[in-house]
Design a protein around this motif. Structure first.
Motif, mmCIF file in Angstrom:
data_model
loop_
_atom_site.group_PDB
_atom_site.id
_atom_site.type_symbol
_atom_site.label_atom_id
_atom_site.label_comp_id
_atom_site.label_asym_id
_atom_site.label_seq_id
_atom_site.Cartn_x
_atom_site.Cartn_y
_atom_site.Cartn_z
ATOM 1 N N GLY A 468 -4.743 -1.394 13.084
ATOM 2 C CA GLY A 468 -4.335 -0.601 11.936
ATOM 3 C C GLY A 468 -5.224 -0.729 10.712
ATOM 4 N N PHE A 469 -6.468 -1.159 10.893
ATOM 5 C CA PHE A 469 -7.386 -1.248 9.751
ATOM 6 C C PHE A 469 -7.497 0.087 9.003
ATOM 7 N N PRO A 470 -7.609 1.229 9.723
ATOM 8 C CA PRO A 470 -7.696 2.509 8.989
ATOM 9 C C PRO A 470 -6.453 2.791 8.145
ATOM 10 N N ILE A 471 -5.270 2.421 8.638
ATOM 11 C CA ILE A 471 -4.053 2.631 7.846
ATOM 12 C C ILE A 471 -4.121 1.817 6.561
ATOM 13 N N ALA A 472 -4.568 0.563 6.682
ATOM 14 C CA ALA A 472 -4.676 -0.296 5.498
ATOM 15 C C ALA A 472 -5.656 0.301 4.498
ATOM 16 N N ALA A 473 -6.796 0.794 5.001
ATOM 17 C CA ALA A 473 -7.807 1.353 4.100
ATOM 18 C C ALA A 473 -7.287 2.610 3.404
ATOM 19 N N ARG A 474 -6.675 3.526 4.165
ATOM 20 C CA ARG A 474 -6.172 4.754 3.564
ATOM 21 C C ARG A 474 -5.091 4.440 2.534
ATOM 22 N N ALA A 475 -4.169 3.540 2.885
ATOM 23 C CA ALA A 475 -3.070 3.215 1.983
ATOM 24 C C ALA A 475 -3.579 2.586 0.689
ATOM 25 N N ASP A 597 1.053 7.904 7.903
ATOM 26 C CA ASP A 597 1.122 6.459 7.705
ATOM 27 C C ASP A 597 0.495 6.021 6.385
ATOM 28 N N GLY A 598 -0.635 6.622 6.026
ATOM 29 C CA GLY A 598 -1.322 6.205 4.808
ATOM 30 C C GLY A 598 -0.429 6.262 3.580
ATOM 31 N N PRO A 599 0.162 7.426 3.264
ATOM 32 C CA PRO A 599 1.040 7.516 2.089
ATOM 33 C C PRO A 599 2.268 6.609 2.178
ATOM 34 N N GLN A 600 2.822 6.483 3.384
ATOM 35 C CA GLN A 600 4.019 5.651 3.531
ATOM 36 C C GLN A 600 3.710 4.186 3.238
ATOM 37 N N TRP A 601 2.597 3.688 3.778
ATOM 38 C CA TRP A 601 2.209 2.302 3.518
ATOM 39 C C TRP A 601 1.771 2.130 2.060
ATOM 40 N N ALA A 602 1.131 3.143 1.497
ATOM 41 C CA ALA A 602 0.725 3.061 0.085
ATOM 42 C C ALA A 602 1.948 2.880 -0.813
#
Length: 646
Positions: A468-475, A597-602
């Motif tokens: 999930g590195f991309p999710i972390a980066a986007r968030a 996922d990005g906005p939700q994790w952000a």
């Protein structure tokens, strides 16, 4: 009373059982904290509506504190308990007449447990209780061993140190004090070493004096302690419990086992599986078994470290041109006359070697097979540019895992997700699949956030999409845009040698925010370096698309660092089961859609950053709950009992 008269102890327990009383609550806690089923019937723990006002009485408040550990009362009761505790804080904790819960050690323990488990207790409440316990440590210094030992347990629950000198020899203690010490050794293993308990001498004294020193009348808690301690003492001496005893679950292995574990390394150069095996071996040795670990090679430092942990490293014989995996197949070089009772392998990494050791060299042993991953779930999120078709690769690896598992005597799946996966795969094959929960790492927790707003994501860089590195980066890119004043930093630990630049470029591009501070760090097996990464972080992210368990998240919780976990992980399921009221603050959904996922994790990251002190307080509460339920010693003891039966 004969030590075989467990029925007499049960009778004493039943006759003394009065609810809601702190003594009855403590009797339950004796078995719950040692992860054993209650050996006696109990009625409803509900507090009648007409009696809710009695929560203002410290004994009832303590009783309900114990009751919280038996399940999840409704939110209204949590709220009432917290408000009653708030009123308690307005009273003088050390009155001249000693009419206070502080001078009643069982009440003190029940109230500390309640503060740990109640969802509406505030950080101010916890701080007040810690100050009271600090003063109690001084005032109770000259009290009985029972008061001091229960005070030690209470202090541990709220993460406050309490100094207790080593106990006197067991012949200078009462039988109830001996039973209490033996219970603490099992239920509160983290604090037992400082007590200087010599188990054999304590067990001998308990067995020799139990029939001369009957338990105190009207004390359900101490009858429960004696019932528990005698069952443990019998298991150590090889004596059978009385016929018809319902304490069979308390009887661990009746003899010390010789265990042969198979591993690719002692240190953690290749990730979490090695860390898991090392802690497994250490635990087996710590609880009294003889442990050998076969590895392809080892440094002098590793030999010294393993020996200090009570584990004998065996170096596989040299085979010119052979791979490390092949070197684990010939007969393990055990000392002359030593034959293992149990052989332990891990997945397709060392499961084949364990099977060969069993079938070709030590056929009289039993084989325990651990599973750590579900290939059918994770292969889809790995790099598809190599190793052929993903479906074929996933199917082949899944078949290997299943074949190795179905031929073992017992399969241990790490966490509920993998247990469900392999119980399904092996359905109808007759091999038991048991859930194994690793213990919470015993490391000092961080108590307040660092100055900078750093988010840490850990994992091998070649599996960056899976982890999930991309999710972390986007968030974090979205957070940086919305809150530039925070200057958030993404720390990505795990890049293989020579790939750091590419990973940094990829994460920065994925973030969608060219000004985001992204710092890629190489993969490391250095435990101290990883610990430093954790302690420098305000938040640890584990946004995996699929995670069999999630040791990274568990290490973060142990270190007291706020963590956000993927709901596609075994650890998330564990939190939802063991801490249902706390889990929602730490578990976040993961889909296959980065734009979702990005906005939700952000949003969740920004919420943590908006009040980091509160986030650290929440994870401290979660840590305290898990300490009550996740113990290496207890999990390993139960598993070995299962693996060597039959």
């Amino acid at each position: 009373m004969s030590i075989a008269d467990d029925d007499d102890l049960r009778t004493a327990l039943s006759e003394a059982w009065t609810w809601p009383s702190p003594d009855a609550g403590f009797a339950m806690h004796v078995f719950f904290a040692a992860r054993e089923p209650l050996p006696f019937p109990r009625g409803s723990l509900a507090l009648p509506h007409a009696d809710l006002r009695r929560l203002d009485q410290a004994p009832v408040l303590a009783a309900m504190g114990f009751a919280f550990s038996q399940g999840s009362p409704d939110d209204a009761l949590h709220d009432r308990w917290a408000r009653a505790f708030d009123r308690l804080t307005a009273r003088a904790p050390f009155p001249a007449d000693r009419a206070s819960f502080v001078y009643q050690p069982i009440e003190l323990l029940g109230i500390c447990l309640g503060v740990t488990l109640c969802q509406h207790v505030t950080q101010d409440h916890l701080s007040w209780l810690r100050r009271v316990v600090a003063e109690a440590e001084v005032r109770l210094r000259d009290e009985s061993p029972t008061s001091r030992l229960l005070g030690l347990c209470a202090s541990f629950l709220i993460s406050r140190p309490w100094h207790v000198a080593s106990l006197p020899p067991p012949n200078e203690l009462t039988v109830d004090e001996i039973a209490l010490a033996l219970w603490i050794e099992q239920a509160y293993a983290e604090i037992a070493p400082g007590l200087g308990i010599n188990r054999p001498s304590f067990v001998r004294e308990l067995l020799s004096r139990s029939d001369q020193d009957p338990p105190a009348g009207g004390r359900a808690g101490f009858a429960a302690l004696r019932l528990f301690a005698l069952a443990r003492a019998r298991s150590n001496t090889g004596s059978a419990p009385p016929s018809g005893s319902s304490l069979g679950g308390l009887a661990g292995p009746v003899r010390s086992l010789t265990i042969l574990a198979i591993a690719t390394e002692w240190s953690s150069g290749h990730g979490g599986l090695s860390t898991f095996n090392r802690e497994l071996c250490r635990t087996c040795a710590r609880i009294g078994h003889t442990v050998y670990c076969l590895v392809p090679s080892a440094t002098d430092a590793e030999l010294h470290q393993s020996a200090s942990d009570g584990v004998h490293l065996l170096i596989a014989g040299a085979l010119p041109g052979a791979s490390d995996a092949s070197r684990l197949l010939p007969r393990a070089p055990l000392p002359s006359g030593i034959v293992p009772d149990l052989i332990v392998g891990h997945g397709r990494v060392t499961g084949l070697a364990a099977r060969v050791q069993h079938e070709q060299h030590f056929s009289g042993a039993r084989r325990l097979h651990f599973v750590h991953v579900a290939p059918g779930a994770i292969e889809w999120f790995k790099d598809r540019s190599s190793d052929g078709d993903t479906a074929e690769r996933a199917d082949a690896r899944e078949q290997v895992e299943a074949q190795l598992a179905k031929e073992a005597h017992v399969v241990a799946a790490v966490g509920p997700l993998l247990t469900r996966e392999f119980a399904t795969q092996l359905h109808g094959h007759g091999v038991p699949v048991r859930e194994f929960l690793p213990g919470l790492p015993r490391i000092p927790p961080v108590e307040k956030p660092p100055p900078a707003y750093r988010c840490l994501v850990l994992g091998r860089g070649e599996d960056s999409r899976l982890k999930g590195f991309p999710i972390a980066a986007r968030a974090l890119g979205l957070v940086a845009k919305a809150r530039p004043d925070l200057r958030p930093v993404l720390i990505a630990r795990g890049a293989p040698a020579g790939t750091g630049d590419d990973l940094q470029d990829s994460l920065l591009k994925t973030s969608g925010h060219s000004a985001l501070d992204v710092r890629v760090r190489p993969y490391t097996s250095d435990v101290q370096q990883i610990d430093m990464d954790l302690r420098q972080s305000s938040l640890v992210l584990m946004p995996s698309h699929s995670e069999g368990f999630g040791l990274v998240g568990l290490e973060a919780i142990a270190a007291g660092i706020p963590v956000l976990l993927s709901d596609q992980s075994g650890l998330a399921e564990v939190l939802q089961r063991l801490a249902p009221n706390l889990a929602p603050s730490h578990v976040v959904p993961v889909t296959r859609d980065l734009e979702t996922d990005g906005p939700q994790w952000a949003k969740r990251i920004e919420f943590v950053f908006s009040d980091r002190e509160a986030a650290f307080a929440r994870v401290a509460r979660l840590r305290e709950v898990l300490l009550l339920s996740m113990s290496w010693d207890v999990s390993v003891t139960a598993l070995l009992r299962e693996a060597t039966s039959g």
